[in-house]
Design an enzyme around this catalytic site. Structure first.
Site, PDB file in Angstrom:
ATOM      1  N   SER A 178       0.832  -1.212   0.000  1.00  0.00           N
ATOM      2  CA  SER A 178       0.000   0.000   0.000  1.00  0.00           C
ATOM      3  C   SER A 178       0.863   1.258   0.000  1.00  0.00           C
ATOM      4  O   SER A 178       0.596   2.210  -0.748  1.00  0.00           O
ATOM      5  CB  SER A 178      -0.905   0.018   1.237  1.00  0.00           C
ATOM      6  OG  SER A 178      -1.889  -0.975   1.146  1.00  0.00           O
TER       7      SER A 178
ATOM      8  N   ASP B  92      -6.885  -7.496   5.305  1.00  0.00           N
ATOM      9  CA  ASP B  92      -6.126  -8.333   4.362  1.00  0.00           C
ATOM     10  C   ASP B  92      -5.539  -9.571   5.044  1.00  0.00           C
ATOM     11  O   ASP B  92      -5.046 -10.477   4.366  1.00  0.00           O
ATOM     12  CB  ASP B  92      -5.000  -7.520   3.717  1.00  0.00           C
ATOM     13  CG  ASP B  92      -5.549  -6.501   2.726  1.00  0.00           C
ATOM     14  OD1 ASP B  92      -6.730  -6.599   2.346  1.00  0.00           O
ATOM     15  OD2 ASP B  92      -4.779  -5.602   2.329  1.00  0.00           O
TER      16      ASP B  92
ATOM     17  N   SER C 129     -13.047   2.334   3.147  1.00  0.00           N
ATOM     18  CA  SER C 129     -12.177   1.879   2.057  1.00  0.00           C
ATOM     19  C   SER C 129     -11.054   2.872   1.855  1.00  0.00           C
ATOM     20  O   SER C 129     -11.274   4.024   1.488  1.00  0.00           O
ATOM     21  CB  SER C 129     -12.957   1.734   0.756  1.00  0.00           C
ATOM     22  OG  SER C 129     -12.042   1.630  -0.329  1.00  0.00           O
TER      23      SER C 129
ATOM     24  N   ARG D  26      -3.249 -14.071  -1.406  1.00  0.00           N
ATOM     25  CA  ARG D  26      -3.322 -14.310   0.047  1.00  0.00           C
ATOM     26  C   ARG D  26      -3.953 -15.669   0.362  1.00  0.00           C
ATOM     27  O   ARG D  26      -3.625 -16.298   1.368  1.00  0.00           O
ATOM     28  CB  ARG D  26      -4.081 -13.181   0.732  1.00  0.00           C
ATOM     29  CG  ARG D  26      -3.426 -11.802   0.488  1.00  0.00           C
ATOM     30  CD  ARG D  26      -3.852 -10.786   1.521  1.00  0.00           C
ATOM     31  NE  ARG D  26      -3.684  -9.423   1.026  1.00  0.00           N
ATOM     32  CZ  ARG D  26      -2.538  -8.750   0.976  1.00  0.00           C
ATOM     33  NH1 ARG D  26      -1.425  -9.311   1.391  1.00  0.00           N
ATOM     34  NH2 ARG D  26      -2.494  -7.507   0.516  1.00  0.00           N
TER      35      ARG D  26
HETATM   36  C1  S3P Z   1      -5.637  -1.019   0.152  1.00  0.00           C
HETATM   37  C2  S3P Z   1      -6.803  -0.892   0.825  1.00  0.00           C
HETATM   38  C3  S3P Z   1      -7.618  -2.021   1.299  1.00  0.00           C
HETATM   39  C4  S3P Z   1      -6.893  -3.336   1.175  1.00  0.00           C
HETATM   40  C5  S3P Z   1      -6.128  -3.453  -0.094  1.00  0.00           C
HETATM   41  C6  S3P Z   1      -5.107  -2.348  -0.217  1.00  0.00           C
HETATM   42  C7  S3P Z   1      -4.887   0.197  -0.198  1.00  0.00           C
HETATM   43  O1  S3P Z   1      -8.827  -2.061   0.581  1.00  0.00           O
HETATM   44  O2  S3P Z   1      -7.776  -4.421   1.325  1.00  0.00           O
HETATM   45  O3  S3P Z   1      -5.438  -4.699  -0.153  1.00  0.00           O
HETATM   46  O4  S3P Z   1      -3.688   0.101  -0.545  1.00  0.00           O
HETATM   47  O5  S3P Z   1      -5.476   1.285  -0.139  1.00  0.00           O
HETATM   48  P1  S3P Z   1     -10.006  -1.012   0.877  1.00  0.00           P
HETATM   49  O6  S3P Z   1      -9.981   0.018  -0.189  1.00  0.00           O
HETATM   50  O7  S3P Z   1     -11.250  -1.841   0.836  1.00  0.00           O
HETATM   51  O8  S3P Z   1      -9.761  -0.395   2.224  1.00  0.00           O
END
Ligand code: S3P
Length: 455
Positions: A24, A328, A177, A403
């Site tokens: 991320s 995750d 999100s 995963r």
């Molecule tokens: C992420 C946000 C998460 C996560 C994803 C990576 C990111 O999803 O599950 O693997 O890098 O912003 P959401 O957008 O649902 O929070």
């Protein structure tokens, strides 16, 4: 097609290992380096395919980079320096690439088309298209007949209609999100009014931290965040960043250490941003031995060394905001639940149904293949854990989900015979050296050609 043959662990896993840079954080670092003025350096171990998709997308938009001694050297073009792409931009399997880029592209004076693989093309994109349109963006997707009312990729974005500037936005996200929040914040860099967002619970806040560290006026209060675009200079400075290790990758090694008898595994320099540490808290609730030693920070992101050791685990109830901070890690948390005495209940996790696979359904199948009793629920799973029972040797599919594949590998270490994990190439999405790292700790895993088995 690559399959993995995982042999039951015959001894403890022992050692101290690195993990790739946080996926991320690396996405955000690559994007912001591309928009900065000057040359940035981003180091972070083995970049997975998802981060490479972001890098390639920026390349298509005119941002040049080289790789020098393990560092990405990115020549920023400035906030208004992106160029129209010559063709479609392929986001591969990466939801973060597609959603964050959509936020940026919404503000550009040119048109771009974002495409993805089969999994990404099924994932919901209305959640970004809707609020981006509210601030004046032009963004169209495919209306998926199997999902009435939902917008999916390919996404056609821009050019930004006259007067060529996005407006202010005040928006309550219906689901937490970080990808949606980040897309809206990135679009807010180009807006002539503020961006005010509120989530039901706080999702990961890497975008906020990085923007703040680079001088963008952004304030957070609990689940609310406000970016004051108009009062900002519009200039992002270039930066050097050593991306902290990915806690979401480390979680597989921590779990293996907690589960394989006698193990003791350290993982160095891992990001411990509190919006990501739900898994650490759940492990501790289970009674797992997991120590975290803080080691400073990088561009607003705290990091630390982790040490996990084998020991008995007990079932827990996982839900609410802790679950969001561990979203995750739910697949690998299911592996812990399989060995934690009692019934582990996972709830508030309906978002898992729209990840790289429907992770509630795919994990229920994987657990069943190993002989672990579990019940699938609309928003989670109930897993019956028995500490000492060897698992059945399984033959499982990755479902194209990195995963899920890595979780199956860890479960395979606990089985009574060799386990086959089919179509495991997807592990490179986030952790290209996963197999090598587990081998270095003492596991025996063969990489086998799955072509024959699939024909
Ligand atoms: C992420 C946000 C998460 C996560 C994803 C990576 C990111 O999803 O599950 O693997 O890098 O912003 P959401 O957008 O649902 O929070």
């Amino acid at each position: 097609m690559t399959d993995l043959l995982v042999h039951p662990a015959v001894g403890p896993l022992v050692g101290s290992v690195p993990v790739p840079g946080d996926k991320s954080i690396a996405h955000r670092a690559i994007l912001l380096a591309g928009l900065a003025t000057g040359t940035s350096r981003v180091r972070g171990g083995a970049l997975g395919d998802d981060n490479r998709a972001t890098l390639a997308a920026l390349g298509a938009l005119g941002v040049a980079h080289t790789e020098q001694a393990g560092a990405l050297v990115i020549d920023g073009v400035g906030l208004h320096g992106l160029r129209a792409p010559a063709g479609d931009i392929d986001c591969g399997n990466s939801g973060t690439t597609m959603r964050l880029l959509a936020g940026l592209l919404a503000a550009q004076p040119f048109r771009a088309r974002l495409v993805g693989d089969a999994s990404l093309s099924r994932r919901p994109m209305g959640r970004i298209a809707g609020p981006l349109r509210l601030r004046g963006a032009r963004i169209e997707g495919r209306l998926d007949p199997s999902k009435p009312g939902e917008t999916t990729a390919p996404l056609e974005i821009g050019p930004l209609p006259s007067p060529h500037v996005l407006g202010a936005l005040e928006y309550d996200l219906p689901v937490a999100s970080a990808q949606v929040k980040s897309a809206l914040l990135l679009s807010g860099l180009y807006a002539d009014g503020a961006t005010w967002l509120r989530e039901p619970v706080v999702s990961r806040d890497h975008t906020e931290r990085m923007l703040r560290a680079l001088g963008v006026p952004i304030a957070s209060l609990g689940p609310m965040v406000e970016l004051d675009g108009p009062s900002w200079s519009g200039d992002l400075p270039a930066f050097d960043l050593e991306v902290p290790g990915d806690l979401s990758a480390a979680a597989f090694l921590i779990a293996a250490a907690l589960l394989v008898s006698g193990s003791r595994v350290g993982v160095r320099r891992v990001g411990i941003n509190p919006t990501r540490t739900g898994f650490v808290e759940l492990v501790r609730d289970m009674g797992g031995a997991l120590e975290v030693a803080a080691r400073g920070d990088e561009l607003g992101e705290p990091l630390g060394d982790l040490l996990a050791a084998f020991g008995p685990l007990r079932a827990v109830r996982a839900g609410g905001e802790t679950l969001t901070r561990a979203i995750d890690e739910v697949p690998i948390f299911c592996a812990l639940a399989a060995r934690a005495r009692g019934l582990t209940v996972i709830r508030d996790a309906a978002e898992l149904r729209v990840k790289e696979s429907d992770r509630i359904a795919t994990m229920a199948r994987v657990l069943a293949a190993f002989g672990v009793p579990c019940e699938e629920r609309p928003d989670g799973l109930v897993v019956e854990g028995v500490p000492d029972r060897p698992l059945d040797a399984a033959d499982v599919k990755s479902h194209g989900d990195h995963r899920v594949a890595m979780t199956a590998v860890v479960l395979g270490l606990l089985a009574r015979g060799p386990t086959r994990v089919r179509d495991a190439g997807c592990i490179a999405t986030s952790f290209p050296r996963f197999v090598g790292t587990l081998r270095a700790l003492g596991a025996t895993i063969d990489v086998v050609d799955g072509a024959e088995a699939h024909s």
